[in-house]
Scaffold this active site. Structure first.
Site, mmCIF file in Angstrom:
data_model
loop_
_atom_site.group_PDB
_atom_site.id
_atom_site.type_symbol
_atom_site.label_atom_id
_atom_site.label_comp_id
_atom_site.label_asym_id
_atom_site.label_seq_id
_atom_site.Cartn_x
_atom_site.Cartn_y
_atom_site.Cartn_z
ATOM 1 N N ASN A 180 29.984 52.264 37.487
ATOM 2 C CA ASN A 180 29.727 50.951 36.886
ATOM 3 C C ASN A 180 29.258 49.909 37.897
ATOM 4 O O ASN A 180 28.453 49.045 37.573
ATOM 5 C CB ASN A 180 30.984 50.441 36.164
ATOM 6 C CG ASN A 180 32.247 50.578 36.994
ATOM 7 O OD1 ASN A 180 32.440 51.582 37.682
ATOM 8 N ND2 ASN A 180 33.108 49.584 36.944
ATOM 9 N N CYS A 237 37.925 37.856 42.509
ATOM 10 C CA CYS A 237 39.076 37.109 42.980
ATOM 11 C C CYS A 237 40.236 37.386 42.046
ATOM 12 O O CYS A 237 40.300 36.860 40.958
ATOM 13 C CB CYS A 237 38.742 35.631 42.960
ATOM 14 S SG CYS A 237 40.134 34.603 43.381
#
Lengths: 392, 392
Positions: free
Chosen positions: B153, B326
């Protein structure tokens, strides 16, 4: 023959409400971000998801971070039972549930049994009610989890959840309730109920299939059932189905707004239906006469097969269900009905009507017109049977 | 600033195709039966479900009873890995996967490790490719399952699945592939591939979220991940999301019909994008230069943070992603990129464009106009950094 269609199988699944469908399609047309992404489409999806979480939480008196989205009620049930057993395994391996639970709970418990857990099934009385006393009796030092449904899908009986949850709290045992049949239909507040975990499913109150939720009280660190990425605060992998979740929220808010009126309306129709059906010879109400879901009217008939009755009713435009589902070719009587002490032959003759928003008094007329005919016809087809015919 | 919106994050999720959305909404408006029921609404849903199963099977060369619907790719991945490990546990407890798998596979394997299984992660080369030789080396007497994704992916690299599956077959080891990124984009035939299990997910090829499938070769009796009723031939509890499943089928058939043309179109755009971006100083292609997904163009840039780049691109109307997500406040470099041997600092500067049906050459122009500006701007903001500036 089919002059009217009466959908009376809302406990299986409800039609998607117009508002819910509108919310879903509008979202799918406009938005397509993955809520785990960074860019503005993704963040719009994330915002919609978190807004939905807030609204679901507020609808059941929970905090936002206590709501975990799943794809269906069975997933939420599996997660609650297996997850809670896992985190408590060092304290003990005894789980208590009731003998009238949904297959998702029973099969999860049986899976735990294969892993070395002990499972106790609370008996129920003739009305399908499990008692707090029996829970007290089954409770042991090593009991770690109790899961009892809030209301039964087949017979509508409402269980004394508050008292059971209180007993569990006093004994530091986790308590889960499968509230799939009650959320959206009866007031549900997780703090009043004092439950630790609660399952709801969108398609039981006008939402779409594909969206459900598990409430998990803050502080309970349920391990994932579906491992993966950081979704649902790291507890459930898989891209969230934001559109379906939005549909669920809209439907829930709609249901809650209309709850008090729907409750009155459904109870009146239900009671007329029960009264009418019970005038048929050899017809018996199953479940509790009062403590039952507002839309649920369930019966067992002497001398007929529920499956044949459901099919014949269907031919007459009435869509109902039976606990006597023909699975893999062999007729098995419902575990719920046999748990209430009904003889197996009678349990085979069960028919459930579950009413919902779309029903009206003419639907009840229609059922009351056809049900006696169906029962008579089926009994006449079965020459060996003389049940329910007191004069023969 | 935003003159144009370019959605280039199709590997995360695709917009729902018009035909798929139409099929879903039409079904939800007209039908609301639970496919497990007896009456005509339920049977209509059941028929739609089984028709969809037949069509999904035919799209990947499988038999109808080999297709099992799930809610998302992660559920299918979890089910395949945990289920296969469970049925093979008496033969052995060694599982092999690659170091560039999706979190659903890695987290499932790590869960198995906690249960006493041993997990081996195949290394990948600079292009992100795992080799059949390394699989051969890791294979042991007690190896029972190998799971290697068909295409990655993040970096688009296509793995040598056929050869790996052949090796597994020769050694009587089960082979699963997460084909979420390939189904609908490249030809997939389970018999040519010789895989035992394969995961696909609707929302990666124009279907809705909420529908996915696990192919399980006939004869493999996978135990349920979600226990419950008799759905999916007793292997997966939960009311099937028929509407979403229909949307998935329609989208898959649409994708397959347009595959050869889309492949040509996407490859041309992708290659122009790669060529253009690589002309930026300090830009590196990640993943395989040729054996990669037709729509995937992924990069790492010296001296910038991928997250900042994605946000700045978004401000300029370009929706892309980064492997440097993050999570919980701390920047963690993508495990995929570090597995390819890229230094961690460079891995932090990753940007992925994944192209799809909605993109055109003007989108590529737009990206190529803004990407160099974004890189330059970010580097100028970071005074300590002189990466990519050869003359400084």
């Amino acid at each position: 023959m089919m002059t009217r269609t009466v959908y009376a199988d809302h406990a299986a699944t409800t039609p998607v409400s117009e508002a819910a469908l509108e919310a879903m399609t509008a979202f799918m047309k406009e938005h397509h971000g993955n809520p785990s992404g960074l860019h503005s489409s993704a963040q719009a999806a994330k915002k919609a998801l978190e807004d939905a979480r807030e609204r679901i939480a507020s609808a059941i008196g929970a905090r936002k971070n206590e709501i975990h989205f799943t794809s269906n009620g069975s997933e939420a049930d599996n997660w609650a039972v297996k997850g809670a057993a896992e985190i408590m395994k060092d304290k003990g391996r005894h789980v208590i549930t009731s003998s009238v639970e949904h297959p998702a709970i029973i099969a999860s418990c049986e899976h735990l049994r294969e892993q070395g857990y002990e499972i106790s099934y609370l008996p129920v009385d003739d009305n399908g009610e499990a008692s707090v006393e029996s829970l007290k009796e089954e409770m042991r030092e090593d009991t770690v989890l109790v899961s009892v449904m809030m209301a039964n899908n087949e017979i509508g009986t409402i269980q004394p959840i508050e008292d059971m949850a209180q007993l569990c709290k006093d004994n530091e045992v986790l308590f889960h309730t499968d509230a799939v049949q009650t959320v959206g239909h009866l007031p549900v507040d997780v703090n009043e109920l004092q439950v630790d975990m609660l399952t709801m499913a969108g398609h039981k109150f006008g939402g779409p299939k594909g969206a459900a939720a598990l409430y998990v009280r803050q502080g309970i660190k349920l391990p994932p059932l579906i491992h993966g990425g950081g979704q649902e605060r790291g507890r459930r992998g898989g891209t969230e189905n934001v559109a379906a979740i939005l549909g669920m929220v809209v439907a829930l808010e709609e249901s809650i707004r209309g709850m008090s009126e729907a409750d009155k309306r459904l109870r009146a129709m239900r009671d007329r239906l029960i009264e009418g059906v019970l005038s048929i010879e050899g017809a018996h109400l199953t479940g509790h006469p009062e403590r039952r879901l507002p839309g649920s009217a369930s019966f067992a008939f002497d001398g007929i097969e529920g499956e044949s009755a459901a099919l014949m009713l269907d031919y007459r435009g009435i869509q109902a269900s039976t606990g006597s589902a023909c699975s893999t070719g062999s007729l098995e009587a419902s575990h719920v009905l046999t748990a209430t002490g009904i003889p197996e032959t009678l349990a085979h003759g069960s028919v459930r009507f579950s009413l919902g928003d779309g029903n009206n008094e003419e639907d009840i007329d229609h059922i009351l017109e056809h049900m006696p005919v169906v029962v008579e016809r089926l009994r006449s087809l079965s020459p060996l049977c003389n049940c329910g015919k007191k004069e023969d």
